[in-house]
Design an enzyme around this catalytic site. Sequence first.
Site, PDB file in Angstrom:
ATOM      1  N   GLY A 103      -2.837   9.241  -3.916  1.00  0.00           N
ATOM      2  CA  GLY A 103      -4.086   9.732  -4.515  1.00  0.00           C
ATOM      3  C   GLY A 103      -3.962  10.944  -5.421  1.00  0.00           C
ATOM      4  O   GLY A 103      -4.555  10.975  -6.495  1.00  0.00           O
ATOM      5  N   ASP A 129       0.873  -1.183   0.000  1.00  0.00           N
ATOM      6  CA  ASP A 129       0.000   0.000   0.000  1.00  0.00           C
ATOM      7  C   ASP A 129       0.905   1.226   0.000  1.00  0.00           C
ATOM      8  O   ASP A 129       2.115   1.125   0.254  1.00  0.00           O
ATOM      9  CB  ASP A 129      -0.904   0.001   1.250  1.00  0.00           C
ATOM     10  CG  ASP A 129      -1.833   1.211   1.289  1.00  0.00           C
ATOM     11  OD1 ASP A 129      -2.410   1.564   0.243  1.00  0.00           O
ATOM     12  OD2 ASP A 129      -1.957   1.845   2.365  1.00  0.00           O
ATOM     13  N   SER A 130       0.295   2.392  -0.247  1.00  0.00           N
ATOM     14  CA  SER A 130       1.060   3.625  -0.147  1.00  0.00           C
ATOM     15  C   SER A 130       1.464   3.888   1.304  1.00  0.00           C
ATOM     16  O   SER A 130       2.341   4.697   1.563  1.00  0.00           O
ATOM     17  CB  SER A 130       0.211   4.796  -0.646  1.00  0.00           C
ATOM     18  OG  SER A 130      -0.946   4.919   0.162  1.00  0.00           O
ATOM     19  N   CYS A 177      -4.226  -1.288  -2.180  1.00  0.00           N
ATOM     20  CA  CYS A 177      -4.366   0.156  -2.363  1.00  0.00           C
ATOM     21  C   CYS A 177      -5.264   0.329  -3.589  1.00  0.00           C
ATOM     22  O   CYS A 177      -4.954  -0.197  -4.670  1.00  0.00           O
ATOM     23  CB  CYS A 177      -2.986   0.758  -2.612  1.00  0.00           C
ATOM     24  SG  CYS A 177      -3.004   2.498  -3.095  1.00  0.00           S
ATOM     25  N   HIS A 191      -7.405   3.075   3.480  1.00  0.00           N
ATOM     26  CA  HIS A 191      -7.207   3.850   4.710  1.00  0.00           C
ATOM     27  C   HIS A 191      -8.535   4.172   5.415  1.00  0.00           C
ATOM     28  O   HIS A 191      -8.545   4.468   6.606  1.00  0.00           O
ATOM     29  CB  HIS A 191      -6.535   5.192   4.397  1.00  0.00           C
ATOM     30  CG  HIS A 191      -5.070   5.126   4.144  1.00  0.00           C
ATOM     31  ND1 HIS A 191      -4.534   4.590   2.996  1.00  0.00           N
ATOM     32  CD2 HIS A 191      -4.010   5.565   4.879  1.00  0.00           C
ATOM     33  CE1 HIS A 191      -3.205   4.701   3.040  1.00  0.00           C
ATOM     34  NE2 HIS A 191      -2.859   5.281   4.170  1.00  0.00           N
ATOM     35  N   CYS A 234     -10.945   3.196  -0.486  1.00  0.00           N
ATOM     36  CA  CYS A 234      -9.557   3.482  -0.132  1.00  0.00           C
ATOM     37  C   CYS A 234      -9.302   2.671   1.125  1.00  0.00           C
ATOM     38  O   CYS A 234     -10.108   2.714   2.067  1.00  0.00           O
ATOM     39  CB  CYS A 234      -9.370   4.970   0.154  1.00  0.00           C
ATOM     40  SG  CYS A 234      -7.749   5.361   0.854  1.00  0.00           S
ATOM     41  N   GLU A 290      -2.566   8.697   7.996  1.00  0.00           N
ATOM     42  CA  GLU A 290      -1.103   8.542   8.027  1.00  0.00           C
ATOM     43  C   GLU A 290      -0.488   9.318   9.195  1.00  0.00           C
ATOM     44  O   GLU A 290       0.565   8.949   9.698  1.00  0.00           O
ATOM     45  CB  GLU A 290      -0.480   9.029   6.700  1.00  0.00           C
ATOM     46  CG  GLU A 290      -0.689   8.073   5.527  1.00  0.00           C
ATOM     47  CD  GLU A 290       0.054   6.742   5.676  1.00  0.00           C
ATOM     48  OE1 GLU A 290       1.149   6.723   6.237  1.00  0.00           O
ATOM     49  OE2 GLU A 290      -0.511   5.719   5.227  1.00  0.00           O
TER      50      GLU A 290
HETATM   51  N1  DGL Z   1      -4.801   3.160   0.657  1.00  0.00           N
HETATM   52  C1  DGL Z   1      -4.729   3.851  -0.601  1.00  0.00           C
HETATM   53  C2  DGL Z   1      -5.963   3.544  -1.433  1.00  0.00           C
HETATM   54  O1  DGL Z   1      -6.638   2.573  -1.144  1.00  0.00           O
HETATM   55  C3  DGL Z   1      -4.497   5.299  -0.327  1.00  0.00           C
HETATM   56  C4  DGL Z   1      -4.001   6.000  -1.519  1.00  0.00           C
HETATM   57  C5  DGL Z   1      -3.184   7.214  -1.231  1.00  0.00           C
HETATM   58  O2  DGL Z   1      -2.066   7.049  -0.776  1.00  0.00           O
HETATM   59  O3  DGL Z   1      -3.660   8.324  -1.529  1.00  0.00           O
HETATM   60  O4  DGL Z   1      -6.258   4.188  -2.403  1.00  0.00           O
END
Ligand code: DGL
Length: 271
Positions: A42, A9-10, A72, A185, A183, A151
């Site tokens: 994003g 993931d990011s 992600c 997150h 997302c 985050e």
């Molecule tokens: N968890 C990522 C997603 O599902 C977040 C993306 C991001 O870093 O903006 O899109």
Amino acid sequence: MRQAIAILDSGVGGLTVAKEVMRQLPQEEIVYFGDTARAPYGPRAAEEVMKFTEQVVDYLLQFRPKMIVIACNTATAIALKRIRLQVDVPVVGVIHPGVRAAIKTTKNGCIGVIGTENTIKSGAYQQALHAISPHIEVVGLACPLLVPLVERRLYHTPEARRVVAESLRPLSGIPMDCLILGCTHYPFLSPFISEVVGPKVALISSADETAREISAILFHRGQLAPPGPPPVHRFFCSGDPAMFQAIALEWLGEQIKVSPVFWQMTRLSSS
Ligand code: DGL
């Protein structure tokens, strides 16, 4: 030799998927990479998300995983197809599982989707929903302020509650009966999201269905981990390991060791 499932993931969002994998597949070993130094993905250009995802996959391949899970939505929307062509293990994204869960849940056929700018702009949810059920009404909304709250570990704060309420305002009056958390997150913020949309709107997180898909693929390939001692998971992040560890402790309910990959950052540099 036990082969791990690689999850990326990011940042910390993929922990929502990792937690479900740990719950549904307790024998499976996980190797996780959160690209926290470069989150959020994003708002980034699609080519950049593509490049970063390829780099992180490349990093994870050194562990010879039996499967790669792009936990992600942004990276799934942009990079899933290409990554599938590049590696010789199954690659699972999080969009289709979320779509299946929403279609299973909706009764009135009106589904909301919240996600990052890239995910909403890509139209990936709309396409995936309509590929299965063409008459579903889909309402997408980008919520760019939510990932940074998670985050920064601010997901329990009054500020988070206010930002969530403001971000979701455009959805008021939409007759949706379920809302896809597009997302990974966003499950961190589900109490506040629920508060805004009300109890009649089911929140759909792809974590549960993604873990089920992983389970089904491994079963059909004869690759489920055999019974044995508890697996030892490995976590890596490109940013601050202490922050990652603190969030992981809250979300997973267990202390994990997170290894920073600063050396890798020269290779993973965003320039
Ligand atoms: N968890 C990522 C997603 O599902 C977040 C993306 C991001 O870093 O903006 O899109």
